[in-house]
Design a protein around this motif. Structure first.
Motif, PDB file in Angstrom:
ATOM      1  N   ARG A 232       0.962  -1.059   0.043  1.00 52.25           N
ATOM      2  CA  ARG A 232      -0.043  -0.075   0.127  1.00 52.25           C
ATOM      3  C   ARG A 232       0.994   1.192   0.029  1.00 52.25           C
TER       4      ARG A 232
ATOM      5  N   ARG B 142       2.566   1.750  -3.428  1.00 50.61           N
ATOM      6  CA  ARG B 142       1.411   2.164  -4.255  1.00 50.61           C
ATOM      7  C   ARG B 142       1.183   3.840  -4.164  1.00 50.61           C
ATOM      8  N   GLU B 143       1.312   4.199  -2.705  1.00 55.07           N
ATOM      9  CA  GLU B 143       1.078   5.768  -2.682  1.00 55.07           C
ATOM     10  C   GLU B 143       2.329   6.530  -3.408  1.00 55.07           C
TER      11      GLU B 143
ATOM     12  N   ASP C 186       2.362   6.662  -7.204  1.00 53.97           N
ATOM     13  CA  ASP C 186       1.445   7.193  -7.636  1.00 53.97           C
ATOM     14  C   ASP C 186       1.635   8.938  -7.457  1.00 53.97           C
TER      15      ASP C 186
ATOM     16  N   GLU D 290       2.796  16.159  -0.236  1.00 52.98           N
ATOM     17  CA  GLU D 290       2.243  14.889  -0.053  1.00 52.98           C
ATOM     18  C   GLU D 290       3.167  14.158   0.653  1.00 52.98           C
TER      19      GLU D 290
ATOM     20  N   LEU E 138       3.675  12.143   4.232  1.00 49.45           N
ATOM     21  CA  LEU E 138       3.874  10.596   4.224  1.00 49.45           C
ATOM     22  C   LEU E 138       5.153  10.340   5.269  1.00 49.45           C
TER      23      LEU E 138
ATOM     24  N   LEU F 116      -0.868   4.395   6.901  1.00 56.14           N
ATOM     25  CA  LEU F 116      -2.013   4.363   5.700  1.00 56.14           C
ATOM     26  C   LEU F 116      -3.166   5.361   6.200  1.00 56.14           C
TER      27      LEU F 116
ATOM     28  N   LEU G 110      -2.755   9.148   6.162  1.00 60.00           N
ATOM     29  CA  LEU G 110      -1.988   9.643   4.977  1.00 60.00           C
ATOM     30  C   LEU G 110      -2.716  10.631   4.186  1.00 60.00           C
TER      31      LEU G 110
ATOM     32  N   ALA H 207      -5.179  12.148   1.663  1.00 58.85           N
ATOM     33  CA  ALA H 207      -6.021  11.685   1.058  1.00 58.85           C
ATOM     34  C   ALA H 207      -6.761  12.311  -0.129  1.00 58.85           C
TER      35      ALA H 207
ATOM     36  N   LEU I 266      -9.996   7.665  -2.692  1.00 57.39           N
ATOM     37  CA  LEU I 266      -8.426   7.787  -2.849  1.00 57.39           C
ATOM     38  C   LEU I 266      -8.292   6.933  -4.107  1.00 57.39           C
TER      39      LEU I 266
ATOM     40  N   ARG J 249      -6.313   7.884  -7.563  1.00 57.06           N
ATOM     41  CA  ARG J 249      -5.215   7.497  -8.107  1.00 57.06           C
ATOM     42  C   ARG J 249      -5.361   6.657  -9.111  1.00 57.06           C
TER      43      ARG J 249
ATOM     44  N   ARG K 240      -5.408  -1.918  -6.361  1.00 59.79           N
ATOM     45  CA  ARG K 240      -6.405  -1.135  -5.589  1.00 59.79           C
ATOM     46  C   ARG K 240      -8.044  -1.688  -5.885  1.00 59.79           C
TER      47      ARG K 240
END
Length: 241
Positions: free
Chosen positions: A38, A41-42, A45, A89, A93, A106, A109, A111, A148, A152, A208
Motif C-alpha cells: 500500500r 502504491r502511494e 502514484d 504530500e 507521508l 496509511l 495519509l 488522501a 482515494l 489514484r 487497488r
C-alpha cells in the motif's frame, strides 16, 4: 498409562502453541507485506504523475526559452507549483512514517479524492494532454478508500497518457451508480503501437481494485487508443484503502 497420557497431552499442547505462534507470525508478516505494498502504491502514484508533468514542462521551457521567455516562465511556474504540492504530500507521508511506522501510516495519509479531479486535470493539461471530464449519475460522498482509489486510478491513467500515448487528448468518465463507482480513461493515441504500459502503475491499479473485489481492465483499443476501466463496489469499502 497415566504418565504416558499426561506426557502426550503436554506434547500436543506444546505443538499446538508452537503452531499457533507460527501462524500468528505468518499473519503479521502478511499484514506487514500488505502495508508495504500500500505504501509503495502511494509513493509511486504521488511521484510518477508529478515527475511526468515536471519533465514535460522542463523540456518545453528549455525549447522555448530563447524565443518565448514568457512561455518558459510559465513552464517554470508550473514546475514550482507541482513540486510544492508533491513535497507537501511526501512530507506528510514521511512525518507519519517517522512517528508511527508503516503499520500506522496509511489511515492518516493525505488522501485526495474525486473532488480534486479538476486540479489533476489542470496539471495534466500543463503537461500537454487535455482531459475531458464527464460525470455520470449524482455526485455524492463516498467512503474515503473508494475516493482515494478512484483518484489514484485516474491519476495513473493520465500519467500513462502523458508518457506513452503520443496524443494531446483523452476522456475521463466517472460514473456514480447505486452500489458501485465506475472509472474510465480513454485516449486516441498510439494504443497497441505504444511502449508497454504494463508496469508498476497498472499493477497498482489492479491491486487497488482487487481490494474491493471489483473489476479492472486495461489495454489497447482496435486501431488506435488505449482504455483503462475500473469498477469499485461499495460493499465493504470502509475497511480498505
Amino acid at each position: 498409562m497415566a504418565f504416558w497420557a499426561v506426557g502426550y497431552a503436554v506434547g500436543r499442547h506444546r505443538a499446538y502453541a508452537a503452531e499457533l505462534r507460527a501462524h500468528q507470525a505468518r499473519d503479521a508478516l502478511t499484514e506487514r507485506t500488505r502495508e508495504r505494498l500500500r505504501l509503495a502504491r502511494e509513493l509511486h502514484d504521488v511521484i510518477a504523475h508529478s515527475m511526468s508533468v515536471v519533465t514535460v514542462q522542463a523540456g518545453y521551457g528549455h525549447f522555448v526559452i530563447d524565443e518565448h521567455p514568457q512561455e518558459a516562465k510559465a513552464a517554470l511556474t508550473t514546475i514550482q507549483a507541482v513540486g510544492r504540492d508533491t513535497l507537501r504530500e511526501l512530507s506528510g507521508l514521511l512525518s507519519v512514517l517517522r512517528e508511527g511506522g508503516i503499520d500506522d501510516c496509511l489511515p492518516v495519509l493525505p488522501a485526495p479524492g474525486l473532488g480534486e479531479l479538476g486540479r489533476l486535470i489542470t496539471r495534466t493539461a500543463e503537461a500537454g494532454v487535455e482531459a475531458d471530464l464527464r460525470v455520470l449519475g449524482r455526485r455524492r460522498e463516498l467512503p474515503p478508500g473508494i475516493e482515494l482509489s478512484a483518484y489514484r486510478i485516474v491519476q495513473e491513467a493520465l500519467t500513462n497518457v502523458v508518457k506513452h500515448a503520443g496524443t494531446g487528448e483523452c476522456r475521463v468518465t466517472v460514473g456514480y451508480r447505486e452500489s458501485e463507482l465506475t472509472v474510465e480513461v480513454v485516449d486516441d493515441g498510439a494504443g497497441a503501437a505504444a511502449p508497454s504500459r504494463d508496469g508498476q502503475g497498472l499493477a497498482g491499479m489492479r491491486e487497488r481494485v482487487g481490494l474491493y473485489g471489483g473489476e479492472f481492465s486495461a489495454g489497447p483499443l482496435p486501431g488506435r487508443g488505449f482504455r483503462v476501466a475500473a469498477r469499485l463496489p461499495m460493499a465493504g469499502a470502509e475497511g480498505n484503502a
